[in-house]
Design a protein around this motif. Sequence first.
Motif, PDB file in Angstrom:
ATOM      1  N   HIS A 180       0.838  -1.207   0.000  1.00 40.83           N
ATOM      2  CA  HIS A 180       0.000   0.000   0.000  1.00 40.83           C
ATOM      3  C   HIS A 180       0.870   1.253   0.000  1.00 40.83           C
ATOM      4  O   HIS A 180       0.605   2.192  -0.755  1.00 40.83           O
ATOM      5  N   GLN A 181       1.904   1.265   0.845  1.00 43.65           N
ATOM      6  CA  GLN A 181       2.773   2.450   0.914  1.00 43.65           C
ATOM      7  C   GLN A 181       3.529   2.662  -0.400  1.00 43.65           C
ATOM      8  O   GLN A 181       3.705   3.798  -0.841  1.00 43.65           O
ATOM      9  N   ARG A 182       3.974   1.577  -1.031  1.00 46.74           N
ATOM     10  CA  ARG A 182       4.696   1.707  -2.292  1.00 46.74           C
ATOM     11  C   ARG A 182       3.788   2.296  -3.380  1.00 46.74           C
ATOM     12  O   ARG A 182       4.222   3.107  -4.198  1.00 46.74           O
ATOM     13  N   GLN A 183       2.506   1.882  -3.383  1.00 50.94           N
ATOM     14  CA  GLN A 183       1.589   2.344  -4.422  1.00 50.94           C
ATOM     15  C   GLN A 183       0.998   3.719  -4.117  1.00 50.94           C
ATOM     16  O   GLN A 183       0.813   4.534  -5.004  1.00 50.94           O
ATOM     17  N   THR A 184       0.694   3.970  -2.846  1.00 50.08           N
ATOM     18  CA  THR A 184      -0.026   5.195  -2.485  1.00 50.08           C
ATOM     19  C   THR A 184       0.892   6.299  -1.971  1.00 50.08           C
ATOM     20  O   THR A 184       0.622   7.478  -2.182  1.00 50.08           O
ATOM     21  N   HIS A 185       1.959   5.931  -1.266  1.00 48.91           N
ATOM     22  CA  HIS A 185       2.852   6.924  -0.651  1.00 48.91           C
ATOM     23  C   HIS A 185       4.300   6.714  -1.118  1.00 48.91           C
ATOM     24  O   HIS A 185       5.165   6.387  -0.310  1.00 48.91           O
ATOM     25  N   PRO A 186       4.592   6.870  -2.403  1.00 42.22           N
ATOM     26  CA  PRO A 186       5.979   6.652  -2.841  1.00 42.22           C
ATOM     27  C   PRO A 186       6.910   7.673  -2.198  1.00 42.22           C
ATOM     28  O   PRO A 186       6.568   8.832  -2.031  1.00 42.22           O
ATOM     29  N   GLY A 187       8.065   7.203  -1.786  1.00 43.70           N
ATOM     30  CA  GLY A 187       9.043   8.091  -1.162  1.00 43.70           C
ATOM     31  C   GLY A 187       8.915   8.176   0.341  1.00 43.70           C
ATOM     32  O   GLY A 187       9.704   8.836   0.999  1.00 43.70           O
ATOM     33  N   TYR A 188       7.908   7.487   0.939  1.00 44.45           N
ATOM     34  CA  TYR A 188       7.745   7.535   2.384  1.00 44.45           C
ATOM     35  C   TYR A 188       8.479   6.360   3.014  1.00 44.45           C
ATOM     36  O   TYR A 188       8.403   5.233   2.536  1.00 44.45           O
TER      37      TYR A 188
END
Length: 175
Positions: A84-92
């Motif tokens: 989810h983070q890779r798809q929705t929050h790249p760079g986090y």
Amino acid sequence: MAEKQQEVQQVEWPTTRDERLSVSVREVNRRSVTDLLTSTSYPTPPTPVPGCVTCDELAVLRHLARHEGDGSRETDADVLLRRHQRQTHPGYGDNPPPRRRIFRYVPYSIVQDGSAEPEYEACCVSGNEADCGAVSGRHPDPAEVEEWQRRHTQETRHTRYRRCFADYSVLEPTA
């Protein structure tokens, strides 16, 4: 007292080659498992992005699974949270921003580098308890290595060798 010392000093060592091998193999296996377990590092679980409802839900699922002792569900929650983070929050967090990559197919041929000579070498691996270890040295011609093997066999009756060939290669684009 002297009798006790003699009893302590009497140790039954493996007598046959198979028993010695068995003991050494067990020891190597024990060391490899111990080293593997102590050197394995596991990634830290991802942290939810503040204010994201999906991240918070997945973090709660992970927390419940950990509390219940269900490692499989805990890992699943970590995987889903990372995805989810890779798809929705790249760079986090530990997700670097995506980079654009362009791959082009270019046909190449691998050929031997004519500016460097190949090298040939042999090492004697015969022996009862340990390898002999005698080495022919590096030579530009395999005939010299084979002649060394013949002479070494005549001198020692060793018949098993590890041969090495090394060369340099160049990738050339085909037309």
